[in-house]
Design an enzyme around this catalytic site. Structure first.
Site, mmCIF file in Angstrom:
data_model
loop_
_atom_site.group_PDB
_atom_site.id
_atom_site.type_symbol
_atom_site.label_atom_id
_atom_site.label_comp_id
_atom_site.label_asym_id
_atom_site.label_seq_id
_atom_site.Cartn_x
_atom_site.Cartn_y
_atom_site.Cartn_z
ATOM 1 N N LYS A 145 1.476 -3.845 6.937
ATOM 2 C CA LYS A 145 1.534 -4.368 5.445
ATOM 3 C C LYS A 145 3.477 -4.120 4.585
ATOM 4 C CE LYS A 145 -2.226 -4.710 3.440
ATOM 5 N NZ LYS A 145 -3.090 -5.860 2.542
ATOM 6 N N SER B 157 0.051 -1.399 -0.136
ATOM 7 C CA SER B 157 -0.423 -0.266 0.154
ATOM 8 C C SER B 157 1.306 1.348 0.209
ATOM 9 C CB SER B 157 -1.064 -0.144 1.356
ATOM 10 O OG SER B 157 -1.138 1.203 1.286
ATOM 11 N N TYR C 285 -2.376 -0.063 9.626
ATOM 12 C CA TYR C 285 -2.564 -0.792 8.614
ATOM 13 C C TYR C 285 -1.165 -0.704 7.695
ATOM 14 C CZ TYR C 285 -3.985 -0.994 3.451
ATOM 15 O OH TYR C 285 -3.967 -1.288 2.431
HETATM 16 N N1 LIG Z 1 -8.623 -0.601 -2.741
HETATM 17 C C1 LIG Z 1 -7.866 -0.268 -2.553
HETATM 18 O O1 LIG Z 1 -7.534 1.077 -3.247
HETATM 19 C C2 LIG Z 1 -6.560 -0.721 -2.226
HETATM 20 C C3 LIG Z 1 -5.036 0.269 -1.443
HETATM 21 C C4 LIG Z 1 -4.088 -0.228 -1.125
HETATM 22 C C5 LIG Z 1 -3.822 -1.766 -0.819
HETATM 23 N N2 LIG Z 1 -4.859 -2.228 -1.071
HETATM 24 C C6 LIG Z 1 -5.262 -3.808 -0.817
HETATM 25 O O2 LIG Z 1 -5.458 -4.552 -1.367
HETATM 26 C C7 LIG Z 1 -6.195 -5.480 -0.834
HETATM 27 C C8 LIG Z 1 -7.636 -5.936 -1.697
HETATM 28 O O3 LIG Z 1 -7.979 -4.508 -1.451
HETATM 29 P P1 LIG Z 1 -9.745 -4.230 -1.557
HETATM 30 O O4 LIG Z 1 -10.155 -3.083 -1.486
HETATM 31 O O5 LIG Z 1 -10.403 -5.687 -2.516
HETATM 32 O O6 LIG Z 1 -10.750 -4.863 -0.048
HETATM 33 P P2 LIG Z 1 -11.861 -5.981 -0.114
HETATM 34 O O7 LIG Z 1 -12.440 -5.819 1.715
HETATM 35 O O8 LIG Z 1 -12.458 -5.448 -1.238
HETATM 36 O O9 LIG Z 1 -11.188 -7.105 -0.246
HETATM 37 C C9 LIG Z 1 -11.035 -8.210 0.708
HETATM 38 C C10 LIG Z 1 -11.143 -9.723 0.333
HETATM 39 O O10 LIG Z 1 -10.719 -10.309 1.330
HETATM 40 C C11 LIG Z 1 -11.442 -11.105 2.269
HETATM 41 N N3 LIG Z 1 -10.951 -11.784 3.294
HETATM 42 C C12 LIG Z 1 -9.998 -10.394 4.260
HETATM 43 N N4 LIG Z 1 -9.960 -11.490 5.520
HETATM 44 C C13 LIG Z 1 -9.556 -12.431 5.311
HETATM 45 C C14 LIG Z 1 -9.231 -13.850 6.183
HETATM 46 N N5 LIG Z 1 -8.388 -14.080 7.103
HETATM 47 N N6 LIG Z 1 -9.291 -15.409 5.346
HETATM 48 C C15 LIG Z 1 -9.806 -14.781 4.096
HETATM 49 N N7 LIG Z 1 -10.710 -13.957 3.465
HETATM 50 C C16 LIG Z 1 -9.866 -12.527 3.800
HETATM 51 C C17 LIG Z 1 -12.674 -10.720 2.214
HETATM 52 O O11 LIG Z 1 -13.938 -11.497 2.545
HETATM 53 C C18 LIG Z 1 -12.283 -10.196 1.060
HETATM 54 O O12 LIG Z 1 -13.663 -10.731 -0.338
HETATM 55 C C19 LIG Z 1 -6.144 -5.465 0.615
HETATM 56 O O13 LIG Z 1 -4.698 -6.741 1.098
HETATM 57 C C20 LIG Z 1 -5.649 -4.080 0.946
HETATM 58 O O14 LIG Z 1 -5.445 -3.652 1.878
HETATM 59 C C21 LIG Z 1 -6.127 -2.095 -1.337
#
Ligand SMILES: NC(=O)c1ccc[n+]([C@@H]2O[C@H](COP(=O)([O-])OP(=O)(O)OC[C@H]3O[C@@H](n4cnc5c(N)ncnc54)[C@H](O)[C@@H]3O)[C@@H](O)[C@H]2O)c1
Length: 330
Positions: free
Chosen positions: A145, A117, A141
């Site tokens: 990471k 991130s 958070y």
């Molecule tokens: N959305 C953004 O702009 C952004 C930016 C930087 C980093 N990220 C990272 O990208 C990744 C995906 O982000 P997103 O926005 O798609 O999030 P999201 O919440 O839509 O997806 C995360 C998924 O992981 C699953 N999950 C969570 N904990 C779990 C566990 N213990 N076991 C199994 N499944 C589990 C959830 O049910 C969900 O489907 C994350 O790691 C987030 O930190 C996202």
């Protein structure tokens, strides 16, 4: 390739799965559906409902499948929540990633992609922010990471696990197919929040701070189309193949910063809705500008964003939200 995608029912994971299926890879999704949606998982992927905390289930999964690589999206994802509940982020998120990499090492799976991130760069000295920028996590958070990045670096050295840490800036938009998009509950990201006003789900949007040292006084962020993110994952996974492959770290944005006001104005243009807005006070800890320098991934992997313009990002997001006003419950 046979790829394990943790969190493949979530926003970014489900769209990466769609792209993996399109390039002909075999995909197994592991997701506990705590935030994800079963309907988001492409029908060609094998879906396993399970939690990374469950070591026995993880072991069974690795025994049942011969994975060529892993993409790890599953985690708690809210910066604000991490300031209230740090142990979820410094503890659970890190332990879950450790459970996963421990099984990967035990089963000789040598390629791993981490969703990292921009929250690693809380006080950037240079904009755009390149991989040379000093790491100052902005929250538990971001710290979590970074801890996982460091764990991967040790496993590379000790076991030859090759990894790519992709430090995304703000993922936005929806799959160009129109079938998958953002459905976070609660929603914390700017573009879907602004579009909720156009959908009649909110009265107005509040912009936090109008006195930043930026071109219009509002914060500037880098929005990367989720489909461009997906392409970067596919390129990174391919780059980790081969005996002489090296681990990689990339900052991933489109290098164009858009201010909060510009986002609202673009949403007005795309939706044709007036989208009332007002200014609120600054949010503590919000940096004025976060824009990625992504030259390294462009140079090394020939990655090129297909949708760098905010207009296209908002158009895809709007197409998804209009067709799915209640997200995957529509
Ligand atoms: N959305 C953004 O702009 C952004 C930016 C930087 C980093 N990220 C990272 O990208 C990744 C995906 O982000 P997103 O926005 O798609 O999030 P999201 O919440 O839509 O997806 C995360 C998924 O992981 C699953 N999950 C969570 N904990 C779990 C566990 N213990 N076991 C199994 N499944 C589990 C959830 O049910 C969900 O489907 C994350 O790691 C987030 O930190 C996202």
């Amino acid at each position: 390739m046979k790829v394990l995608v943790t969190g493949g029912a979530g926003y970014i994971g489900s769209i990466v799965v769609e792209e993996l299926v399109h390039v002909g890879d075999e995909v197994v999704v592991l997701d506990n559906l705590s935030c994800g949606h079963r309907r988001a998982v492409h029908p060609a992927a094998t879906f396993v409902q399970g939690d990374l905390v469950d070591r026995a289930a993880l072991k069974g999964l690795f025994e049942a499948h011969d994975f060529d690589g892993i993409m790890h999206f599953a985690s708690y994802t809210l910066v604000g929540e991490s300031m209230q509940q740090p142990f979820l982020y410094l503890g659970d998120n890190v332990r879950n990633a450790l459970n996963l990499v421990e099984e990967a090492v035990a089963h000789d799976v040598k390629r791993f992609i981490l969703s990292s991130s921009a929250n690693l760069f809380d006080r950037p000295e240079h904009i755009p922010i390149t991989e040379a920028e000093r790491i100052v996590p902005g929250s538990p958070y971001g710290e979590g990471k970074y801890l996982v990045e460091r764990i991967l670096a040790w496993l590379d050295r000790i076991f030859g696990l090759r990894y790519a840490a992709l430090r995304y800036f703000n993922a936005a938009g929806a799959s160009p197919s129109g079938q998958r998009g953002e459905d976070h509950r609660p929603e914390t990201h700017l573009i879907p929040i602004v579009l909720q006003v156009a959908l009649g789900k909110r009265d107005k949007v509040v912009i936090f701070g109008d006195d930043y040292h930026t071109r219009d006084g509002t914060c500037i962020r880098d929005y990367i189309h989720v489909s461009d993110l997906a392409q970067a994952h596919i390129l990174a996974l391919r780059a980790l193949q081969g005996a002489d492959a090296q681990s990689r770290i990339y900052n991933l944005g489109n290098g164009l910063g858009y201010s909060n006001l510009e986002v609202v104005e673009t949403c007005r243009r795309v939706t044709g809705h007036p989208i009332p807005s007002e200014f609120g006070p600054r949010r503590p800890g919000d940096p004025a500008a976060l824009v990625a320098g992504s030259d390294k991934i462009k140079r090394e992997l020939s990655w090129e964003p297909q949708y760098p313009e905010l207009e296209a990002i908002v158009e895809h997001a709007w197409a998804w939200h209009r067709a799915h006003p209640d997200g995957y419950s529509t």
